[in-house]
Design a protein around this motif. Structure first.
Motif, short mmCIF file in Angstrom:
data_model
loop_
_atom_site.label_atom_id
_atom_site.label_comp_id
_atom_site.label_asym_id
_atom_site.label_seq_id
_atom_site.Cartn_x
_atom_site.Cartn_y
_atom_site.Cartn_z
N PRO A 32 0.81 -1.23 0.00
CA PRO A 32 0.00 0.00 0.00
C PRO A 32 0.84 1.28 0.00
O PRO A 32 0.42 2.31 -0.53
N LYS A 33 2.03 1.22 0.58
CA LYS A 33 2.88 2.43 0.63
C LYS A 33 3.21 2.95 -0.77
O LYS A 33 3.47 4.15 -0.95
N ASP A 34 3.23 2.04 -1.74
CA ASP A 34 3.64 2.44 -3.09
C ASP A 34 2.59 3.24 -3.86
O ASP A 34 2.83 3.67 -4.98
N ILE A 35 1.41 3.43 -3.25
CA ILE A 35 0.40 4.24 -3.96
C ILE A 35 0.22 5.61 -3.31
O ILE A 35 -0.75 6.32 -3.55
N ALA A 36 1.20 5.97 -2.45
CA ALA A 36 1.02 7.20 -1.66
C ALA A 36 0.89 8.44 -2.54
O ALA A 36 0.03 9.27 -2.30
N LEU A 37 1.74 8.60 -3.50
CA LEU A 37 1.71 9.83 -4.29
C LEU A 37 1.33 9.50 -5.73
O LEU A 37 1.99 8.70 -6.39
N PHE A 38 0.28 10.13 -6.20
CA PHE A 38 -0.18 9.91 -7.58
C PHE A 38 0.93 10.36 -8.53
O PHE A 38 1.59 11.37 -8.29
N PRO A 39 1.16 9.64 -9.63
CA PRO A 39 2.21 10.04 -10.56
C PRO A 39 2.05 11.51 -10.97
O PRO A 39 0.94 11.97 -11.22
N GLN A 40 3.15 12.21 -11.01
CA GLN A 40 3.10 13.65 -11.31
C GLN A 40 4.18 14.00 -12.33
O GLN A 40 5.26 13.43 -12.30
N GLN A 41 3.83 14.91 -13.22
CA GLN A 41 4.81 15.39 -14.20
C GLN A 41 5.40 16.70 -13.69
O GLN A 41 4.67 17.66 -13.46
N ASN A 42 6.70 16.73 -13.49
CA ASN A 42 7.37 18.00 -13.19
C ASN A 42 8.82 17.88 -13.66
O ASN A 42 9.13 16.98 -14.45
N ALA A 43 9.68 18.73 -13.19
CA ALA A 43 11.05 18.72 -13.71
C ALA A 43 11.82 17.47 -13.30
O ALA A 43 12.86 17.15 -13.90
N TYR A 44 11.33 16.76 -12.30
CA TYR A 44 12.09 15.61 -11.75
C TYR A 44 11.38 14.28 -11.97
O TYR A 44 11.97 13.23 -11.82
N ARG A 45 10.10 14.36 -12.25
CA ARG A 45 9.26 13.16 -12.35
C ARG A 45 8.56 13.13 -13.71
O ARG A 45 8.27 14.18 -14.27
N ASN A 46 8.26 11.91 -14.15
CA ASN A 46 7.56 11.76 -15.43
C ASN A 46 6.42 10.77 -15.28
O ASN A 46 6.44 9.91 -14.40
#
Ligand code: BDP
Length: 636
Positions: A32-46
């Protein structure tokens, strides 16, 4: 009778197939910990949305895995993801068994050196995932996401095959499922003990995403205020050796209003941030601040994640539900994720329309009956100032069958609770965690005439422990919100003692007292007083209503007419207006929705919607607009 025979034959046919075993080797169970943050697009994440047309194949014999379908489906059809599989293709409306989904994708070369994840928004009911034919992981339970780190399975610079097997059998050791015996086990088809269609498949988007190796793993924001000053408490978890970071809070105009340094002790850092001249989040002014957490190595930022949050409090004091210390009365609905052809698949135009319709008739809230909804729904509610009772998929629980089943159901409920709170905890719109809908005693059916049901001693003990523990777990995981479950009509009131607020579904005049509506009103009126007197907490009526066939008109004492539905809703709201301890009235349901087939379900639907399934208003919708927008008198 005929339905029962089909069920028996189907059950026998499926018994030999078996189901996915959680002990299957090589598959890790989703964390369950792996769903904490919804995928986000920014300068560091895709992120890369894998929605689209996938390959699909039913596997009624359950031979796919041994025959190696994870290496390529032998004879696939096309199917849209997200979307329930039931009504996209012929001959699988009622299908229970294994199905296979397959797509191919490149993983962008620029993502090399990052942690790569695969997130499945919802797979009803059980899923196994392979990448390039290699087993990755598995998850039980629909309506909540799961994610796996997939670096070890990826081919760079080549196509990758993503295969997901979904299995949707309905069993007593599943939640929701169907418990043998008891008044709540139904004679419907497909046979389940919940009143919505067992739509199945990949209901929400499947995402590929990348995060830096050293990254933010979770952020938990809780808020408070005193006078004009807001307080945001942030708990940030990280992965990697980086030990410093920052939180920045910006207002709607993008102006920085507060900031705090993050100093990690181990994997966690905490910060308390004061927001001067705070604009509180409320239904009238859903003011959102932008909170960005970042990880810093010297002057270099290595990761950041942004949340939109509101500063607000929710609590119960005496007979009142208080939002920002002021009494709030919930006017709203129980809903479903349900639309023709989409089934339970994400249908964002419908979602946007629903928010518009709720605003049109003056609603300020809804319950995510009977499972958590797509992530985008909560983000929209945050923006629009709609309050949510977030309900996990634990509908139709019983406490009288084999211990092994009861224990397994409890494990699943604990898992769902952790997943739901992990996923949803930062939404200001959510005010109550609802840990179950209508857990019922075995002998309920004969006791719904306004009386209370006599659960036997063992059943009572198990139920109180089971439900009390879930309520406490929710409170321990998130003391900033209320925790409760929805009590069934006729169910033992003492089961609800641990709840912070009393949530009840009542159907006097529909499932009881037919044709004698004055008696129904008396019962409802009397029971509200009795419950309040016994439990001394505010009450939200989370369900009440009547089926109405759209376009069927009659005198208002004729059931199934639009006039009857309108009269019933009107009468319940009038009664609630006389009870200062009633903190919410939520009509069942927002829109007509599909159910399993049964005698009470005309055209395979529950018709208690104040809108039709395609969102046309019935008379009751206009009544609500009158009561809640045009001529407001009293709370409801
Ligand atoms: C309640 C359930 C809800 C049903 C409703 C009904 O919570 O899921 O759809 O009754 O029968 O018992 O309309």
């Amino acid at each position: 009778m005929k339905n029962n025979l089909v069920v028996v034959l189907m059950t026998a046919a499926l018994a030999f197939i078996g189901t996915i075993s959680l002990n299957a080797t090589d598959f890790s169970v989703a964390n369950p910990k792996d769903i904490a943050l919804f995928p986000q697009q920014n300068a560091y994440r895709n992120k890369l949305d894998l929605s689209g047309i996938w390959n699909f194949q039913l596997d009624p014999q359950g031979v796919g895995e041994t025959e190696g379908w994870q290496n390529g489906l032998p004879n696939p059809a096309s199917i849209a993801v997200p979307g329930s599989w039931n009504d996209q293709l012929d001959q699988q409306h009622n299908y229970l068994g294994y199905s296979w989904y397959e797509t191919t994708t490149y993983v962008p070369t620029a993502w090399q050196g990052s942690d790569i994840g695969l997130r499945v928004g919802s797979a009803v009911y059980m899923a196994k995932v392979w990448i390039n034919g290699q087993p990755v992981g598995m998850h039980e339970g629909g309506h909540l996401p799961f994610a796996f780190r997939i670096n070890n399975y990826i081919k760079w610079g080549a196509e990758n095959r993503v295969t997901i097997m979904v299995e949707n059998m309905i069993r007593p050791d599943r939640v929701p499922g169907n418990i043998d015996g008891g008044e709540m086990s139904r004679t419907n088809f497909p046979n389940n003990n919940y009143d919505f269609f067992p739509y199945s498949g990949l209901h929400r988007a499947v995402w590929l995403y990348s995060v830096p190796r050293e990254h933010i793993a979770d952020i938990t924001l809780t808020t408070d205020f005193s006078g004009n000053t807001g307080r945001i408490k942030a708990v940030v978890e990280k992965v990697g050796s980086v030990n410093a970071g920052r939180i920045v809070v910006k207002d709607k105009q993008g102006r920085q209003v507060a900031t705090a340094a993050l100093r990690f002790k181990g994997a966690e850092a905490q910060a308390e941030i004061s927001v001067p001249d705070v604009q509180l989040w409320s239904t009238e002014n859903p003011y959102l601040y932008e909170v960005t957490a970042s990880l810093e190595k010297g002057s270099r930022t290595v990761d950041s994640y942004t949340l939109q949050t509101g500063v607000r409090t929710i609590r119960v004091e005496g007979d009142q539900l208080l939002l920002n210390d002021k009494p709030i009365h919930l006017k709203g609905f129980g809903k479903h994720e349900d639309f023709p052809i989409f089934g339970r698949g994400v249908a964002q135009p419908v979602m946007i329309r629903d928010f518009g319709l709720m605003k049109w008739l003056g609603a300020n809230s809804f319950r995510t009956s009977h499972y958590p909804y797509d992530e985008s729904v909560y983000a929209e509610a945050d923006k629009q100032g709609i309050l949510i009772i977030d309900e996990m998929p634990s509908v139709g629980l019983g406490f009288f069958d084999e211990d092994a089943n009861i224990n397994r159901r409890k494990e699943l409920c604990n898992q769902y609770l952790e997943e739901m709170i992990t996923r949803d905890k930062n939404h200001p719109s959510i005010i109550i965690w609802c840990v179950a809908n209508e857990p019922s005693p075995k002998a309920l059916g004969s006791n719904v005439m306004g009386g209370r049901s006599d659960a036997d001693e063992k059943e009572n003990r198990i139920a109180k422990e089971f439900l009390g523990d879930l309520v406490h777990r929710a409170k321990a995981a998130d003391p900033s919100r209320l925790s409760a479950f929805v009590g069934v009509m006729g169910g033992p009131a003492e089961w609800m003692e641990e709840c912070d607020i009393i949530l009840i579904n009542r159907y006097y005049g529909w499932y009881t007292n037919n044709g004698n509506f004055s008696m129904a009103k008396m019962y409802f009126n009397g029971e509200l007083d009795k419950l309040h007197n016994d439990l001394k907490k505010p009450i939200i009526v989370t369900e009440f209503g009547a089926d109405a066939i759209a376009g069927h008109h009659a005198n208002e004492d004729e059931m199934f007419s639009e006039e009857f539905q309108q009269m019933m809703i009107n009468s319940y709201l009038d009664i609630a207006n006389t009870k200062p301890f009633v903190s919410g009235m939520m009509i069942w349901a927002f829109a007509d929705f599909r159910t399993s087939q049964a005698l009470m379900r005309v055209a395979g639907k529950n018709l208690k919607g104040v809108f039709t399934q395609d969102r046309r208003p019935k008379m009751a919708a206009h009544l609500l607009k009158k009561r809640w927008v045009d001529e407001v008198k009293g709370n409801y």
